[in-house]
Scaffold this active site. Sequence first.
Site, PDB file in Angstrom:
ATOM      1  N   CYS A   2      44.066  68.642  57.439  1.00 15.50           N
ATOM      2  CA  CYS A   2      42.975  69.274  56.706  1.00 15.50           C
ATOM      3  C   CYS A   2      42.762  68.554  55.372  1.00 15.50           C
ATOM      4  O   CYS A   2      43.609  67.792  54.918  1.00 15.50           O
ATOM      5  CB  CYS A   2      43.310  70.738  56.469  1.00 15.50           C
ATOM      6  SG  CYS A   2      41.959  71.678  55.755  1.00 15.50           S
ATOM      7  N   GLU A 105      47.247  73.300  55.939  1.00 16.65           N
ATOM      8  CA  GLU A 105      46.450  73.512  57.146  1.00 16.65           C
ATOM      9  C   GLU A 105      46.103  74.989  57.253  1.00 16.65           C
ATOM     10  O   GLU A 105      46.835  75.844  56.741  1.00 16.65           O
ATOM     11  CB  GLU A 105      47.215  73.082  58.409  1.00 16.65           C
ATOM     12  CG  GLU A 105      47.632  71.629  58.452  1.00 16.65           C
ATOM     13  CD  GLU A 105      46.476  70.656  58.651  1.00 16.65           C
ATOM     14  OE1 GLU A 105      45.318  71.114  58.778  1.00 16.65           O
ATOM     15  OE2 GLU A 105      46.728  69.445  58.679  1.00 16.65           O
TER      16      GLU A 105
END
Length: 230
Positions: A2, A105
């Site tokens: 991410c 994440e």
Amino acid sequence: MCGRLSQYRGIHDFVAALNIPNALINYAGERPFEFYNAAPPAQLALFHQEGQFLRADMVRWGWRPTWAMDRAASIKARVDRIAHNPFFRAIWPHRAIIAIDNWFEWVDEGGPKKQPYLIRRKDRAPILCTAIGQYPHAEHQPDAHDGFVFISADSKGGMVAIHDWQPVTLSPELAREWLNPATPEKRAEQIMLLHWEPTEAFEWFKVDRPVGDIRNQQSSVINPISDPFV
């Protein structure tokens, strides 16, 4: 992987992790960075080798070639495609290391909002991530088009419950080889494809949802709210 990470230690902590004895050309400053919740296009400390010296610069996270200015800047590139992808052709030879403390994440666990997780090394050492980019050096002054991208890879299933992609991270020995301009391109490609650190080097745990607000740069965003998963 991410688009969120922490880089809060100081430059010399990251240099110590790389264990490169040569002198440092430091344009990143001496103070701890204290980036607990960094997102693109943040300026982050990036390492590359300039001759015999290690150099650190603050470089924007995210890059695109000048012929693709109508496209969004990329923040990562897939390890299995990057060496032969026209989008990254101009920066593929320009290898770098981005040293971070952890990354985040978000996982859909069935609640109204996704649950954020923090991923870090079990030994708490800096994470040495492979990167390529356009950045300042002896023959290139800082430029508005400067930037870098992480190289990311399939997490091999071990971290798939958190995310199926992760940054390509290296041991200090391989990070030094990756940075070395004398390392042939074929060897560099082999390093990033075959020799990155295993999932077993990492742990992850839940953190509180305020990390989702990129304006929140408090150190509390890295505090665990669960026991580590491995």
